[in-house]
Design a protein around this motif. Structure first.
Motif, PDB file in Angstrom:
ATOM      1  N   HIS A 234       0.845  -1.202   0.000  1.00 21.85           N
ATOM      2  CA  HIS A 234       0.000   0.000   0.000  1.00 21.85           C
ATOM      3  C   HIS A 234       0.874   1.243   0.000  1.00 21.85           C
ATOM      4  CE1 HIS A 234      -3.546   2.295   0.229  1.00 21.85           C
ATOM      5  NE2 HIS A 234      -3.758   2.306   1.530  1.00 21.85           N
TER       6      HIS A 234
ATOM      7  N   ARG B 105      -1.064   4.888  -7.351  1.00 21.89           N
ATOM      8  CA  ARG B 105      -1.900   3.756  -7.737  1.00 21.89           C
ATOM      9  C   ARG B 105      -1.141   2.864  -8.713  1.00 21.89           C
ATOM     10  NH1 ARG B 105      -5.988   8.102  -8.538  1.00 21.89           N
ATOM     11  NH2 ARG B 105      -7.443   8.065  -6.774  1.00 21.89           N
TER      12      ARG B 105
ATOM     13  N   GLU C 197      -2.059  -5.803  -3.776  1.00 22.34           N
ATOM     14  CA  GLU C 197      -2.217  -4.380  -3.497  1.00 22.34           C
ATOM     15  C   GLU C 197      -3.439  -4.147  -2.615  1.00 22.34           C
ATOM     16  OE1 GLU C 197      -0.093  -2.210  -4.706  1.00 22.34           O
ATOM     17  OE2 GLU C 197       0.867  -3.271  -6.379  1.00 22.34           O
TER      18      GLU C 197
ATOM     19  N   ASP D  69      -6.621  -2.329  -2.369  1.00 23.42           N
ATOM     20  CA  ASP D  69      -7.504  -1.668  -3.322  1.00 23.42           C
ATOM     21  C   ASP D  69      -8.745  -1.146  -2.610  1.00 23.42           C
ATOM     22  OD1 ASP D  69      -8.928  -3.988  -2.782  1.00 23.42           O
ATOM     23  OD2 ASP D  69      -8.558  -4.897  -4.745  1.00 23.42           O
ATOM     24  N   GLU D  70      -9.641  -0.546  -3.365  1.00 23.68           N
ATOM     25  CA  GLU D  70     -10.836   0.052  -2.759  1.00 23.68           C
ATOM     26  C   GLU D  70     -11.700  -0.997  -2.063  1.00 23.68           C
ATOM     27  OE1 GLU D  70     -11.525   3.251  -2.379  1.00 23.68           O
ATOM     28  OE2 GLU D  70      -9.593   3.660  -3.340  1.00 23.68           O
TER      29      GLU D  70
ATOM     30  N   TYR E 111       4.289   1.339 -10.907  1.00 24.11           N
ATOM     31  CA  TYR E 111       3.760   2.668 -10.589  1.00 24.11           C
ATOM     32  C   TYR E 111       4.191   3.731 -11.593  1.00 24.11           C
ATOM     33  CZ  TYR E 111       2.766   0.393  -6.165  1.00 24.11           C
ATOM     34  OH  TYR E 111       2.297  -0.471  -5.210  1.00 24.11           O
TER      35      TYR E 111
ATOM     36  N   SER F  46       0.557   8.681 -12.461  1.00 21.50           N
ATOM     37  CA  SER F  46       1.427   8.997 -11.330  1.00 21.50           C
ATOM     38  C   SER F  46       1.973  10.420 -11.414  1.00 21.50           C
ATOM     39  CB  SER F  46       2.596   8.011 -11.262  1.00 21.50           C
ATOM     40  OG  SER F  46       2.150   6.716 -10.921  1.00 21.50           O
TER      41      SER F  46
ATOM     42  N   ARG G 286      -0.348  12.779  -9.477  1.00 20.99           N
ATOM     43  CA  ARG G 286      -0.311  12.522  -8.036  1.00 20.99           C
ATOM     44  C   ARG G 286       1.026  12.948  -7.419  1.00 20.99           C
ATOM     45  NH1 ARG G 286      -4.770   9.553  -6.170  1.00 20.99           N
ATOM     46  NH2 ARG G 286      -3.771   8.468  -4.418  1.00 20.99           N
TER      47      ARG G 286
END
Length: 321
Positions: free
Chosen positions: A194, A198, A210, A212-213, A249, A254, A257
């Motif tokens: 984590h 993303r 990973e 995830d939501e 990544y 990216s 972000r």
């Protein structure tokens, strides 16, 4: 140091960050490893993480190294009673399964788990592990077998709390339901990769999973489950020019972000690493970061994130970038 409770209101009290010891005794030498552990304890850190296969992929290593070094530190500092120790089973190389790792991982069958827990207790020099993870999913073994064997370790006192690492959310939920249906101790912690960036979805993560939501939603809905995040700082890729972004990544999403991350870090007078850690710890489903460092200076940078509070506007910008 800040603290929370592991696995809901029935678990042990843990520091809000966990010190990962994966490279200790291999790529991080013993004097440096011991100095990092000493500094973490001095700062009030109580939660350390290892595994029975760390770091078997380093040339010449067996997977014993991290647990053995941590065990020496616990004994020499008489720190066992004030340290919450987490270790893992399931991913240690088993020569009987073939010559190459991770294809020859021991798995989560009953016999492998019994051998694994005895080995970890011996290397750590203790008679009990506070948190014991099923390290990597093993769909070749019935869940009932894995769940029942792990529950037995809790019942006989060798393990305090159970966790899962690198498991799909549905598999984690099914394992917890299986344990509950049989009246057995179940998973109360989950540790997945984590970080703020993303990952790409067109690359297979291999055995690693990973956050995830779906997992974030599941953890938020189950307060008896503590969510831990490993590799939160991507081995220095946020701040070091000599550490490029991992391929997983490195994609156009990216760029945005990273720009917002840099803006928020400048506003806070903090490093990008500290903002990432604060973002993880302060979310709707708070995460315990498992920090991996190779120097005391790196550890001190991470610990400073404990006192960094992102305001709602900064968090919203980070979330929506």
């Amino acid at each position: 140091m800040h603290y929370r409770t592991l696995g809901g209101d029935r678990g042990p009290r843990i520091s809000a960050v966990c010190l990962g010891t994966m490279p200790f005794g291999t790529t991080v030498d013993e004097p440096t490893s011991l100095a990092i552990l000493d500094r973490f304890a001095e700062a009030g850190g109580t939660f350390v993480d290892t595994a029975n296969n760390y770091a078997c992929w380093v040339p010449g290593a067996t997977g014993d190294e991290s647990e053995v070094l941590l065990g020496r530190w616990l004994r020499s500092r008489r720190a066992a009673d004030r340290t919450v120790v987490a270790t893992k089973a399931g991913a240690r190389p088993d020569p009987a399964r073939g010559p190459r790792w991770p294809g020859n991982a021991e798995g989560l069958g009953a016999t492998a788990l019994r051998t694994a827990v005895e080995g970890s207790l011996r290397r750590l020099g203790t008679d009990r592990v506070d948190l014991y993870y099923a390290h990597v999913e093993d769909r070749g073994i019935p869940l009932e077998e894995t769940v029942g064997t792990l529950a037995g370790f809790v019942q006989d006192g060798r393990v305090g709390t159970l966790g899962a690492s690198n498991h799909a959310t549905w598999r984690l939920a099914e394992a917890r339901q299986t344990a509950a249906g049989r009246g057995l101790p179940g998973f109360r912690a989950v540790q997945q990769r984590h970080t703020y960036l993303r990952p790409r979805r067109d690359l297979s993560p291999g055995p690693q999973r990973e956050t995830d939501e779906e997992l974030l939603d599941y953890a938020a809905a189950h307060p008896d489950l503590t969510l831990l995040g490993y590799s939160p700082l991507m081995e220095g890729a946020y701040t070091r020019e000599d550490r490029p972004l991992p391929e997983r990544y490195d994609h156009p999403g990216s760029v945005v972000r990273l720009r917002v991350l840099a803006e928020v870090a400048a506003e806070c007078g903090a490093t990008a690493n500290q903002v990432v850690l604060a973002w993880l710890m302060g979310g709707p489903a708070p995460v315990v970061p498992v920090i991996g460092v190779s120097s005391v200076a790196q550890l001190d940078e991470c610990l400073a994130a404990l006192d960094l509070v992102l305001d709602p506007y900064q968090r919203a910008r980070l979330d929506t970038a």
